[in-house]
Design an enzyme around this catalytic site. Structure first.
Site: not given
Length: 723
Positions: A593, A668, A700
């Protein structure tokens, strides 16, 4: 006889060797071999000095909501057991009414986004031991009224109230429509970035409901193809405001149950604003509303007169960078309130009277309050968690509301967190450190003394002790520019200071985050230990922009996400590369991320420092990320184009020299796979070779079935091959 003895000795030596050389495997990590015991769904009661825990009986395959006594830790009773009520097959979550005579039970939950879900709900009446349902629909966020006679809930973007005694259902709103109007439930970006879903609240007498309406008609849509099992993919379409794009228009409304009318509240002359929190005070006619500008550097706390519809600003907070929204606002009996703020440079607790006049800054010092637990009206004590004992540690404290008589209630250095009993006589302390697995103890709230151990995890500690691993070494790394950064390192068990080792660095680096903390292992930590067993040094450094060291350290990255954080990781790698036992030509970096955004940037901009990088689900340009998160730190792209572009890894691909592995899930909804596709195209056009992996229909977190095992096998093989 001598031969026999020798054989035994050889066998014993061989056995000891096998034990000493036991290696961690990915199958063990992702199969739950190191899972710790906890206290599932622990919830303190409000009216009695008791708590409940959700338990599961594997033999009968039934769920129980069990009631325990804080003083003795003994089970008092089983409040509810699914084996006695065939209509309720499982329990996903539960909540009580104010009098704690009814339980709202969720089952068959179906997730929507990170926090939101629909579920089937049942009401269990404790005195009569009866179960009933009040709607056949899968609904969202049902909540009891104060007297427990009604339940409000959301269904298909509208709000409803169900009268449990008469069975009458009132539809409060009529205009709810997917991807247009949402009533009483947050939109995607509020849910993700302000971390709440239920955008409505009952007043203390159950006569009024305040709610936020989201008009997302003009918000641009994002679509994701879902490949599923069918012949043709399906498409998920939802509203997602990217940085600088139109947000949902929010408005505040109060529904009066007696008159059946709704009043729209005029909050003032705000343009493009947020309502990140609403909460009724202890006065049934006074609603508190937090209103924030789009830059999130100005917050007004309004008190709304629900009868007249008028508003008054009782508190204003300004910050040169941004203000973090919390759930710490607590109203006392006299309607004075507790508030937390970073206004003196560190997060501390403040007490204001009901008109918003400051009575006392309760805590102060060059350290952060990290959690506010509550206020005991009887003793006048405020309970909280802080990093006063070092920014990588957490301790539980009590202090008088006048700022005197502070007591440290936790005694062991590491990470301590508390759940207090309703009368604040006891608290359940959860403690862990890098070398101590989580332990749950009952503690006395006056002295902090341990009364009894509830749950411990010596078995996990003993199991890990059989493996060839070393714990984290914590230290402060000072860069050549003089920045002092918290760090840890895991070395191989048979570490030889005369050898040269490759180094694998891990980081996240996002604003206010922390990866260097004195707490028990995460699943990634076991992976890092596994890599250390295989001859790698694993290191982690929290650079500037991370949390719990004061506002100046955290907010120095404002308007330039990825500049100082990348600089610090490159500089840290240079320092580590000079250690006698490190092979400076073999340093790699990994992140997920925000950490993937960082590891990409580090490999490109630190091409002569890093040999390889792995980026999972990375943001590759903040132009592609959501409005609330991104603009909090960057303002809009229209205002700060250079801040967005100068630190975007997409714009540095031409510098790539090392080995790059790029990973993303196609479903995601948070960091869209668009980020990776844009990066891929930039790398292709720069004629750069790289590796990548795409996970169909994974969000995600990239998990499900054997996904994590396959993913971590891929990353492990890449590290072995390239580092």
């Amino acid at each position: 006889m001598k031969k026999y003895s020798l054989a035994i000795l050889l066998f014993v030596a061989s056995s000891l060797s096998v034990v000493a050389q036991q290696k961690i495997t990915l199958e063990e990590i992702w199969g739950g071999a190191f899972r710790t015991k906890g206290m599932d769904a622990l919830s303190a009661m409000k009216n009695t000095n008791q708590y409940t825990v959700l338990n599961f009986d594997r033999n009968s395959k039934s769920y129980q909501i069990d009631l325990y006594d804080f003083a003795t830790l003994e089970k008092v009773s089983t409040l509810f057991d699914t084996k006695n009520h065939s209509e309720v097959t499982s329990i996903d979550s539960y909540s009580f009414d104010k009098n704690e005579k009814k339980i709202l039970i969720a089952t068959k939950s179906n997730p929507i986004f990170r926090h939101s879900f629909t579920a089937e709900y049942f009401i269990y009446d404790i005195p009569s031991k009866t179960v009933s349902s009040f709607t056949a629909n899968a609904i969202q966020e049902p909540t009891f009224s104060a007297d427990g006679t009604k339940v409000a809930y959301a269904f298909e973007n509208n709000l409803y109230v169900h009268d449990l005694s008469s069975g009458v259902k009132i539809q409060i709103t009529q205009d709810g429509q997917k991807n247009k109007i949402i009533n009483g439930i947050t939109d995607w970006v509020y849910e993700e970035e302000f971390a709440f879903v239920k955008a409505y609240d009952w007043n203390v007498t159950g006569t009024k409901i305040a709610y936020i309406k989201f008009d997302e008609t003009e918000v641009p849509e994002f679509s994701m193809d879902m490949y599923n099992e069918g012949l043709y993919p399906t498409q998920t379409v939802f509203k997602y405001p990217k940085a600088g794009e139109k947000n949902a228009i929010v408005s505040l409304h109060i529904f009066d149950l007696k008159s059946g009318t709704t009043k729209k509240i005029n909050l003032g002359n705000y343009k493009d604003f947020y309502i990140p929190r609403i909460k009724w005070t202890n006065d049934a006619a006074t609603l508190s509303v937090q209103v924030m500008n789009r830059h999130q550097n100005n917050l007004d706390l309004h008190f709304v007169d629900a009868n007249a519809g008028t508003t008054k600003i009782v508190l204003n907070e300004k910050d040169a960078a941004y203000i973090d929204v919390t759930d710490n606002l607590t109203f006392l009996k006299d309607n004075s309130f507790i508030w937390t703020s970073e206004k003196d440079g560190f997060n501390h607790i403040y007490h204001y009277d009901k008109s918003g006049k400051l009575k006392k800054q309760i805590t102060s010092g060059k350290w952060e309050v990290t959690n506010y637990y509550g206020f005991d009206e009887k003793s006048g004590m405020v309970y909280y968690q802080s990093v006063e004992n070092g920014s990588i540690n957490r301790d539980v404290y009590a202090i008088k509301v006048d700022g005197k008589s502070k007591v440290r209630l936790s005694s062991k250095t590491g990470t301590n967190s508390a759940t207090f009993s309703p009368n604040f006589q006891y608290f359940i302390n959860t403690y862990s450190s890098a070398t101590s697995a989580p332990t749950y103890t009952l503690n006395d709230s006056k002295t902090g003394a341990v009364v009894k151990t509830i749950v411990s995890n010596e078995a996990v500690e003993q199991k890990l002790a059989k493996y060839d691993v070393t714990p984290k070494e914590f230290f402060v790394l000072t860069t050549e520019k003089g920045h002092q950064l918290n760090a840890w390192m895991i070395k191989p068990k048979n570490f030889d200071p005369n050898k040269k080792y490759p180094v694998f660095m891990y980081q996240y680096s996002g604003p206010g985050s922390q990866q260097v903390d004195n707490a028990w292992n995460s699943t990634d930590d076991y992976w890092f230990m596994m890599l250390a067993q295989q001859g790698y040094i694993v290191a982690c450094v929290d650079g500037r922009g991370t949390g719990f060291k004061g506002a100046a350290f955290k907010k120095c990255t404002q308007k330039e996400l990825g500049k100082f954080e990348v600089e610090d990781q490159i500089d840290a790698a240079k320092v580590i590369g000079k250690y006698n036992y490190v092979d400076a030509s073999r340093i790699g970096i990994f992140g997920w991320s925000y950490g993937g955004f960082m590891s990409s940037n580090c490999l490109f901009q630190g091409a002569d420092v890093f040999k390889m990088a792995i980026a999972v689900a990375p943001v590759t340009s903040w132009r592609y990320y959501d409005s609330i998160y991104t603009e909090r730190y960057m303002q809009t792209p229209q205002e700060n184009a250079s801040g967005y572009d100068n630190n975007s890894p997409i714009n540095h691909v031409s510098k790539l020299k090392g080995n790059f592995l790029l990973i993303h899930g196609t479903a995601d909804d948070n960091v869209h796979v668009q980020n990776t596709m844009k990066m891929v195209e930039a790398l292709v056009q720069a004629n750069k070779q790289f590796d990548w992996a795409i996970y169909p229909d994974k969000n995600h977190g990239i998990y499900g079935g054997k996904t994590r095992l396959q993913l971590y096998t891929k990353m492990t093989n890449f590290i072995k091959e390239k580092l």
